[in-house]
Scaffold this active site. Structure first.
Site, short mmCIF file in Angstrom:
data_model
loop_
_atom_site.label_atom_id
_atom_site.label_comp_id
_atom_site.label_asym_id
_atom_site.label_seq_id
_atom_site.Cartn_x
_atom_site.Cartn_y
_atom_site.Cartn_z
N ASP A 1 15.05 -4.15 -5.31
CA ASP A 1 14.55 -2.97 -5.99
C ASP A 1 13.19 -3.30 -6.59
O ASP A 1 13.03 -4.33 -7.25
CB ASP A 1 15.52 -2.57 -7.12
CG ASP A 1 15.82 -1.08 -7.11
OD1 ASP A 1 14.86 -0.31 -7.05
OD2 ASP A 1 17.00 -0.69 -7.17
N ASP B 1 11.35 2.24 -6.72
CA ASP B 1 11.94 3.08 -7.76
C ASP B 1 10.90 3.99 -8.43
O ASP B 1 9.79 3.53 -8.75
CB ASP B 1 12.57 2.16 -8.83
CG ASP B 1 13.17 2.91 -9.98
OD1 ASP B 1 14.22 3.55 -9.79
OD2 ASP B 1 12.59 2.87 -11.10
N GLU C 1 11.88 6.08 -3.42
CA GLU C 1 12.56 7.12 -4.19
C GLU C 1 11.48 8.15 -4.53
O GLU C 1 10.75 8.00 -5.51
CB GLU C 1 13.18 6.55 -5.47
CG GLU C 1 13.94 7.61 -6.26
CD GLU C 1 14.41 7.12 -7.62
OE1 GLU C 1 15.48 7.58 -8.06
OE2 GLU C 1 13.71 6.31 -8.27
N HIS D 1 23.58 4.88 -6.94
CA HIS D 1 23.91 4.47 -8.31
C HIS D 1 23.52 5.52 -9.35
O HIS D 1 23.92 5.41 -10.51
CB HIS D 1 23.20 3.16 -8.64
CG HIS D 1 21.71 3.31 -8.67
ND1 HIS D 1 20.97 3.56 -7.54
CD2 HIS D 1 20.82 3.27 -9.70
CE1 HIS D 1 19.70 3.66 -7.87
NE2 HIS D 1 19.57 3.50 -9.17
N ASP D 2 22.71 6.50 -8.97
CA ASP D 2 22.25 7.55 -9.89
C ASP D 2 23.00 8.87 -9.71
O ASP D 2 22.66 9.86 -10.36
CB ASP D 2 20.76 7.82 -9.69
CG ASP D 2 19.89 6.78 -10.38
OD1 ASP D 2 20.35 6.16 -11.35
OD2 ASP D 2 18.75 6.58 -9.93
#
Length: 558
Positions: A99, A201, A258, A331-332
């Site tokens: 990440d 991210d 993202e 995960h979000d």
């Protein structure tokens, strides 16, 4: 024409390390746990593994607040463990993707500590620091986690610093070339170490408009949604192009962004043949029914129609521009099977239907840990069981809007990020086999019925369904059509039917899914050669009329 890349025919998997596998009994997953499960992932058919952050961090936002980009947090292991993971993955022809969190760091990072010591010095320019004027905030932007994006700089009463996320995540000032140079140096350090690439991210936030620009307030708090900032910021392409040429391009790295934007040229700019990234996630399905006013205002959606509309919309816009990454959850997000299927209809049949219509789309399938088992949302009983800072903020938003504590809790829990962060369900032993200690977050009580040990040995399990879908993607006979074939909707107007062709150079597949509880009939376009996959044991075909029970999905070769 789309340029073919090494990663197009792969299958990707996201690991949330804190909840994956704990080998030392401290209740937190670790890198040794990831290493111990590589063969499980290889058997599933996974090639690319994205690790959510494992860098040193106070974990205010679960590792997305990084205090040292060059070291592994002791809770997850050591740099030796990381090197071992890279080595073991390579031995299995697997790729590790980390990440990349570079919109912000942690307030415990050395850079921010030095900025606090001397806000006007070199490191002060690494951040957005503004002088206070009669204690008036520089702007009225609302952070993603609620409240203003400004807080007083620690140790100062006359200066603010900006954080568009948690207050322990100060934003990095990308306008400063020295800061960018430091970031590129760090990225290249990891790529040289053997990392195959990055999931990037919150990248749309690195470009800000004038920080003294305020917007019309959209809630009683007098603040304005952060989306205004994203709309007004111009020039991000220059930063992203520079980052690519200084880092990723030199290493032939795989990158997936993202990216939240409504720019009409976004697909070409971000994932075209000369785009900033290799791929970007398709979030079209995840935002259906959402409200800018808060989770408590989310609208119910007819998933059979909304999911189809969102997925086909992306595919139509995409055309031959680039390669998207398709997700059901991450995960979000809450668990996809709980989000996209009515609660009363959640079963192995409906879960397999959802898996098939997603994985068979054109693009890179990203499976989130536990998705291959059909893990579901959790029955949380009180707000005290929630760890996620975003859920706690949305709960407060609902209370401020006048909801009772019971109603506010009921409204936000279905969307909580903690639904996807509960420990992986490895087996039916204590704590689902995740840890011998006390897990950091409660284990979903349904682990005795949903776990890897049981499913790996059952041929009709969710695990084997996903394994079969991935195998179809890699099958030499069908690889070309599944990876590169055009997506052409079929009978798009038929309610709660999600059907589409995958048209290749020499083969045509047809995916037909009855996305509802009730049975319905579908007129097939002609005779089929073969049934490649079917989530039910029966196929009720009378002439060209296919009678489909609720949530049946069939993949035909035409």
């Amino acid at each position: 024409m789309l340029e073919k890349k090494w990663w197009h025919e792969k299958a990707a998997y996201q690991i949330y390390p804190k909840s994956f596998c704990d080998t030392n009994g401290d209740g937190i997953g670790d890198l040794k746990g990831v290493i111990s499960k590589l063969d499980y992932l290889k058997d599933l058919g996974v090639d690319i593994i994205w690790l959510s952050p494992i860098y040193c961090s106070p974990l205010a936002d679960q590792g997305y607040d990084i205090s040292d980009y060059y070291d592994i947090d002791p809770r997850f292991g050591t740099m030796e463990d990381m090197d071992e993971l890279l080595k073991e993955a390579k031995a299995r022809d697997m790729y590790i993707v980390m990440d990349l969190v570079v919109n912000h760091c942690s307030d415990e990072h050395e850079w921010f500590k030095k900025a606090c010591e001397d806000p006007d010095g070199e490191y002060g320019k690494y951040f957005y620091i503004a002088d206070t004027k009669d204690y008036k905030l520089p702007n009225n932007w609302r952070s993603y986690f609620g409240g203003p994006v400004w807080d007083l700089l620690p140790g100062h009463t006359d200066k603010y610093y900006m954080h568009v996320f948690h207050k322990k995540q100060p934003d990095l000032n990308w306008e400063n070339p020295k800061l960018r140079e430091e970031i590129y140096k760090m990225i290249n350090w990891w790529l040289d170490r053997g990392v195959a690439g990055f999931r990037i991210d919150a990248i749309m936030n690195i470009k800000k408009p004038n920080i003294y620009t305020s917007y019309p307030a959209d809630r009683d708090d007098g603040l304005a949604g952060i989306d205004n900032m994203l709309h007004d910021a111009e020039g991000i392409d220059d930063f992203l192009h520079e980052m690519k040429t200084e880092t990723f391009e030199k290493h032939h790295a795989f990158t997936v962004g993202e990216v939240f934007t409504d720019r009409p040229d976004a697909l070409e700019a971000f994932i075209g043949n000369n785009g900033h990234f290799s791929s970007m996630f398709d979030f079209a399905e995840t935002i259906a029914g959402k409200s800018d006013d808060g989770w408590y205002k989310c609208k119910p959606v007819v998933w059979g129609e909304e999911y189809k509309k969102a997925a086909f919309g992306t595919q139509k816009r995409l055309g031959d521009i680039g390669f998207i990454s398709n997700i059901i959850e991450n995960h979000d997000e809450p668990r996809g099977v709980s989000h996209y299927i009515p609660e009363a209809d959640v079963s192995d049949t409906s879960k397999k239907m959802l898996a098939a219509v997603n994985v068979m789309l054109r693009g890179l399938p990203f499976i989130y840990q536990g998705q291959e088992l059909g893990m579901t949302n959790v029955a949380f009983h009180s707000i005290d069981e929630i760890d996620d800072c975003s859920t706690l903020d949305e709960y407060q938003v609902a209370l401020d809007a006048g909801l009772t504590p019971e109603a506010a809790f009921k409204a936000v829990v279905p969307y909580s990020r903690d639904n996807a962060r509960t420990p992986f369900q490895w087996d039916a032993t204590a704590n689902a086999g995740f840890t011998t200690g006390t897990p950091w977050l409660k284990v979903n009580p349904n682990y005795t019925g949903i776990n890897a040990a049981e499913q790996v040995n059952r041929p009709d399990s969710m695990y084997h369904w996903y394994k079969e879908l991935i195998a179809l993607r890699k099958n030499p006979e069908y690889k070309d059509v599944v990876v590169y074939g055009e997506v052409v909707p079929y009978k798009e107007e038929q309610t709660n039917l999600m059907a589409y062709y995958r048209k290749g150079t020499d083969r045509t597949l047809l995916v037909v899914a009855n996305y509802q509880h009730d049975a319905q009939d579908v007129v097939l376009p002609g005779t089929y050669k073969k049934v490649l996959m079917n989530n039910l044991e029966t196929l009720d075909l009378n002439g060209d009329i296919l009678h489909m029970p609720g949530y049946q999905v069939v993949i035909f070769e035409m």
